[in-house]
Design an enzyme around this catalytic site. Structure first.
Site, PDB file in Angstrom:
ATOM      1  N   SER A  59       0.786  -1.268  -0.047  1.00  0.00           N
ATOM      2  CA  SER A  59      -0.069  -0.162   0.008  1.00  0.00           C
ATOM      3  C   SER A  59       0.850   1.228   0.105  1.00  0.00           C
ATOM      4  CB  SER A  59      -0.870  -0.121   0.931  1.00  0.00           C
ATOM      5  OG  SER A  59      -2.086   0.997   1.040  1.00  0.00           O
ATOM      6  N   ASP A  79      -9.226  -6.022  -4.973  1.00  0.00           N
ATOM      7  CA  ASP A  79      -8.925  -4.992  -4.190  1.00  0.00           C
ATOM      8  C   ASP A  79      -9.840  -3.823  -4.449  1.00  0.00           C
ATOM      9  OD1 ASP A  79      -7.701  -2.616  -3.117  1.00  0.00           O
ATOM     10  OD2 ASP A  79      -5.527  -3.175  -3.590  1.00  0.00           O
ATOM     11  N   HIS A 112      -7.178  -6.014  -0.517  1.00  0.00           N
ATOM     12  CA  HIS A 112      -5.756  -5.111  -0.628  1.00  0.00           C
ATOM     13  C   HIS A 112      -4.830  -5.632   0.362  1.00  0.00           C
ATOM     14  CE1 HIS A 112      -4.085  -0.971  -0.961  1.00  0.00           C
ATOM     15  NE2 HIS A 112      -4.192  -0.904   0.379  1.00  0.00           N
TER      16      HIS A 112
END
Length: 334
Positions: A161, A283, A311
């Protein structure tokens, strides 16, 4: 066609880990039968056995940086093994901690990799009572000095991320420290923290207080994963917001948000390290279309997408992610 991977493993199936046992080789300053004393008391309410086990291994190492007159006691999980390949250093996402790696970390150690899980400056469980700057430059300098003091050899740097933006920024500025990159559901196309820079501090603190709130954290947790029960989501939320209970968390987060944050879009094409991109096909936070774009813009990259995954694949599909990282670290391919 881009290759995909399948995996039936989920962390809820704890039987798959029944043969895992940590074998500490030295005292890292962690209480023998409990948690490190610097963790918030709420850690005792966490039910996830893997979060509990990893939390008990968190330690603080002194890191001297050029923007502070004293060492920063920096939280991390230090490897118990010395592998034959470059060490694997695991970052985490925005406003998170090393506990993100609770399912994947033991698998990497079981595979014989020297593995570190490091809290990015301003998040996690470091001692920031005397608040340092937590902007991009300071985060980079802190990671560099920790690497220089303790890891001391080129690493396989893993960024999920927003941690992917941290990893790219670091790899471009300190190429001597990074042998390979692994980017997981990478948040690398955002233009920093946007209008947050212009907000009055009182408004910024109000926004950060919302970021800490249970309803928002629970909503984001349920959005981040694919088909996870409410009970599991609640416990994972408690793990994910544990660091927010430290007294300096709000100050450090506001400091970062008002500094402008990460904007690494222009750096992507400058990355020279061999890179593995891992992405959850489902995601809901960052579209996997951006995985294709990132793959096309990096000089030397491989893309692996994981079906039925959201995610944070290293929590949702740890066996698949760990296998990919192990093969990439050992052979450079996967």
């Amino acid at each position: 066609m881009l290759p995909t991977l399948s995996a039936s493993y989920t962390p809820m199936n704890l039987a798959n880990f029944s043969n895992f046992h940590f074998k500490p080789k030295m005292d890292f300053g962690v209480l023998a039968d409990g948690f490190p004393p610097f963790l918030p008391k709420a850690v005792e309410k966490i039910k996830d056995p893997f979060a509990i086990k990893l939390a008990k291994r968190i330690e603080r190492l002194p890191v001297q940086v050029n923007f502070s007159d004293r060492c920063i006691m920096s939280s991390c999980i230090r490897s118990l093994t010395q592998g034959t390949t470059n060490p694997v250093v695991l970052l985490h996402g925005f406003d998170s901690s090393c506990l993100e790696w609770r399912y994947s970390y033991p698998l990497l150690e079981e595979a014989g990799l020297e593995s570190w899980a490091i809290d990015i400056l301003g998040w996690g469980f470091s001692d920031l009572e005397r608040l340092p700057s937590c902007d991009v430059v300071s985060k980079r300098e802190h990671l560099y000095q920790l690497w220089r003091s303790y890891i001391k050899q080129p690493m396989v740097l893993v960024g999920p991320s927003l941690g992917a933006a941290v990893a790219i920024d670091f790899a471009v500025n300190h190429p001597e420290a990074v042998n390979k990159l692994v980017l997981i559901d990478a948040s690398v196309y955002a233009e920093g923290t946007g209008d947050m820079v212009k907000l009055p501090k009182t408004v910024a603190y109000a926004g950060v207080a919302l970021l800490k709130s249970v309803p928002l954290r629970l909503y984001v947790t349920m959005m981040a994963f694919n088909n996870v029960s409410l009970t599991t989501s609640l416990d994972w939320m408690n793990v994910g917001r544990l660091h927010c209970l430290l007294p300096w968390w709000a100050d450090a987060t506001v400091n970062f948000m008002m500094s402008g944050g990460y904007n690494v879009t222009a750096l992507i094409k400058q990355v020279k390290q061999k890179t593995l991109i891992i992405w959850g096909e489902n995601d809901q936070i960052i579209s996997n279309k951006l995985a294709v774009r990132l793959h096309s813009e990096l000089q030397d990259a491989t893309l692996r997408q994981i079906p039925e995954c959201g995610h944070i694949p290293h929590i949702e599909k740890p066996k698949t992610v760990s296998n990919l990282i192990v093969r990439f670290a050992q052979t450079g391919s996967c």
